[in-house]
Design a protein around this motif. Structure first.
Motif, short mmCIF file in Angstrom:
data_model
loop_
_atom_site.label_atom_id
_atom_site.label_comp_id
_atom_site.label_asym_id
_atom_site.label_seq_id
_atom_site.Cartn_x
_atom_site.Cartn_y
_atom_site.Cartn_z
N ALA A 56 2.80 1.86 -0.80
CA ALA A 56 4.24 2.02 -0.96
C ALA A 56 4.97 1.70 0.34
O ALA A 56 6.04 1.07 0.34
N ALA A 57 4.38 2.14 1.47
CA ALA A 57 4.99 1.82 2.77
C ALA A 57 4.98 0.32 3.02
O ALA A 57 5.94 -0.25 3.55
N LEU A 58 3.87 -0.34 2.61
CA LEU A 58 3.80 -1.79 2.76
C LEU A 58 4.86 -2.48 1.91
O LEU A 58 5.48 -3.46 2.33
N THR A 59 5.10 -1.93 0.71
CA THR A 59 6.16 -2.47 -0.15
C THR A 59 7.51 -2.37 0.53
O THR A 59 8.33 -3.31 0.49
N GLY A 64 5.10 7.76 10.55
CA GLY A 64 4.19 8.27 9.53
C GLY A 64 4.50 7.66 8.19
O GLY A 64 5.37 6.81 8.05
N LEU A 65 3.78 8.11 7.17
CA LEU A 65 3.92 7.54 5.85
C LEU A 65 4.95 8.29 5.00
O LEU A 65 5.15 7.93 3.85
N GLY A 66 5.57 9.34 5.55
CA GLY A 66 6.42 10.20 4.75
C GLY A 66 7.60 9.52 4.11
O GLY A 66 7.53 9.02 2.98
N PRO A 67 8.75 9.45 4.77
CA PRO A 67 9.96 8.87 4.16
C PRO A 67 9.78 7.42 3.73
O PRO A 67 10.27 7.03 2.67
N ILE A 68 9.08 6.64 4.52
CA ILE A 68 8.92 5.22 4.18
C ILE A 68 8.12 5.06 2.91
O ILE A 68 8.36 4.17 2.09
N ALA A 69 7.13 5.96 2.67
CA ALA A 69 6.35 5.91 1.45
C ALA A 69 7.20 6.30 0.24
O ALA A 69 7.07 5.71 -0.84
N LEU A 70 8.07 7.29 0.42
CA LEU A 70 8.96 7.67 -0.67
C LEU A 70 9.88 6.51 -1.05
O LEU A 70 10.08 6.22 -2.24
N LYS A 71 10.42 5.85 -0.05
CA LYS A 71 11.30 4.72 -0.33
C LYS A 71 10.53 3.57 -0.96
O LYS A 71 11.05 2.87 -1.84
N SER A 126 3.35 14.94 3.64
CA SER A 126 3.74 13.66 3.05
C SER A 126 3.09 13.46 1.69
O SER A 126 3.73 13.00 0.75
N VAL A 127 1.80 13.82 1.59
CA VAL A 127 1.07 13.64 0.33
C VAL A 127 1.69 14.48 -0.78
O VAL A 127 1.91 14.01 -1.90
N ILE A 128 2.02 15.74 -0.47
CA ILE A 128 2.57 16.63 -1.48
C ILE A 128 3.93 16.13 -1.96
O ILE A 128 4.19 16.05 -3.17
N LEU A 129 4.81 15.76 -1.03
CA LEU A 129 6.13 15.27 -1.42
C LEU A 129 6.05 13.95 -2.19
O LEU A 129 6.78 13.73 -3.15
N TYR A 130 5.12 13.10 -1.79
CA TYR A 130 4.93 11.83 -2.48
C TYR A 130 4.48 12.07 -3.92
O TYR A 130 5.00 11.47 -4.86
N ARG A 131 3.50 12.98 -4.10
CA ARG A 131 2.99 13.26 -5.44
C ARG A 131 4.06 13.92 -6.32
O ARG A 131 4.15 13.66 -7.52
#
Length: 387
Positions: free
Chosen positions: A182-185, A254-261, A291-296
């Motif tokens: 998702a972060a790569l996207t 980190g992977l947090g917000p960028i992964a959500l976006k 990050s994992v919990i919020l993403y899931r």
């Protein structure tokens, strides 16, 4: 050596110890004077010890049945020659071995144990019935069998727990990989925006500078006015560069917000739902666990919206407050306050994730229609999780 091997050896040693101790206890007072009795007991003890020492996987229902028939046949032959020996106690270790048999053959060993009890009672009918001894034999079998079933259940539970832990670790790794994708996207989207926006402006800037070079000798006033337009294009390009640098800088945290976006970008690209993402206040670095919990949670929420809500607009906001991250998800779907919310597997999983991490999650109606989900997860999950 594997712990299971030691456990198996200890179990076999316990069975063999019981058999040896049992035959020592039932020996006559002067065994050397009754050498034939001693020989019979030694032969039966050897059979039972062999049964205990044989690999557990070697046994099946057919072999247990053969063992019972062989021991019963030998007993009949010996009793024909020596009417008094052996007595009914010779079958007690057989009951013990049937009680500790593999649980896979439980139905057959119970039948064989019942047959053995009948043989014990038949021998008692000849020698003299002792209901106390008969009940003691049955209770011994029941106790040993129940203990064996409990041990098998414990072994199965441990194995399933190990498999569950392995599956959980694999799920965590898969989630981190999904977040990375998702972060790569999101990185790809940023690169495309830079190319389409900033690249176009730089091209326009180059064209205007080339035109300015031609205008300066011919019309100085027009050339001077063109400088202002060129400066506007340059400043806009600088603003886009600063925004992109900030996005990339946040990405490096980190992977947090960028992964959500990135997840939101994927959902938008494959559905008709429009998703508005907003960050309230400064957003810092999130640990991987948080990050994992919020993403899931966001993933499950958006999946439910696509499946059941029939929504056209979703708003997602993230805010950090008092060492906690608050994730708010609202939609304009078909949920209304007058009908109860169905807590299926997905919503129950979201609740469990938050509570396990020491956070909380609340579900409420969104005015005028739709659902509102607010999840609060601590940044430091290790100190918030109960021991």
């Amino acid at each position: 050596m594997n712990k299971n091997v030691f456990r198996y050896l200890d179990t076999r040693a316990a069975h063999i110890t019981f058999i040896v101790a049992f035959f020592i206890l039932i020996l006559p007072e002067s065994p050397l004077l009754l050498i034939h009795v001693l020989f019979v007991y030694a032969a039966f003890a050897a059979c039972y010890i062999w049964m205990a020492a044989a690999p557990k996987g070697w046994w099946d229902a057919k072999r247990y049945a053969i063992a019972v028939c062989v021991l019963a046949g030998i007993t009949v032959i010996i009793r024909t020659v020596h009417f008094d020996y052996p007595d009914h106690r010779i079958f007690w270790p057989l009951l013990y071995m049937l009680g500790v048999a593999d649980a896979r053959w439980n139905r057959w060993t119970v039948v064989l144990a019942a047959v053995t009890v009948c043989m014990i009672f038949g021998m008692m009918m000849v020698d003299g019935v002792s209901y106390g001894a008969l009940i003691a034999a049955v209770l011994m079998y029941i106790a040993v069998r129940n203990q064996n079933l409990l041990r098998e259940a414990d072994r199965t539970n441990r194995k399933q727990l190990e498999q569950l832990n392995a599956a959980y670790s694999e799920l965590q790794q898969t989630t981190v990989q999904a977040m990375g994708y998702a972060a790569l996207t999101e990185r790809t989207r940023l690169a495309r925006d830079i190319h389409d926006g900033l690249g176009h402006q730089m091209t326009s800037l180059i064209v205007q500078l080339q035109a300015l070079k031609l205008m300066i000798p011919k019309d100085t006033l027009v050339a001077s006015n063109s400088v202002d337009e060129i400066l506007k294009v340059a400043r806009k390009g600088i603003d886009e560069v600063r925004f992109a640098v900030k996005e990339w800088s946040d990405d490096e945290k980190g992977l947090g917000p960028i992964a959500l976006k990135g997840l939101i970008s994927q959902i938008e690209a494959n559905s008709l739902v429009r998703i508005q993402y907003k960050e309230i206040g400064p957003i810092g670095e999130w640990p991987v666990e948080c990050s994992v919990i919020l993403y899931r949670i966001l993933q499950e929420a958006l999946t439910n919206i696509l499946k059941h809500a029939d929504a056209s607009q979703v708003d997602v906001s993230v805010e950090e407050e008092n060492e906690h991250v608050k994730l708010l998800i609202t939609d304009d779907g078909n949920f209304r306050s007058e009908k109860p919310l169905n807590f299926g597997f997905g919503l129950s999983g979201m609740i469990e994730r938050c509570e396990t991490a020491g956070g909380s999650i609340a579900f409420s109606s969104n005015s005028p229609k739709g659902l509102k989900i607010q999840a609060v997860v601590p940044l430091d999950i290790s100190s918030s999780t109960p021991d």
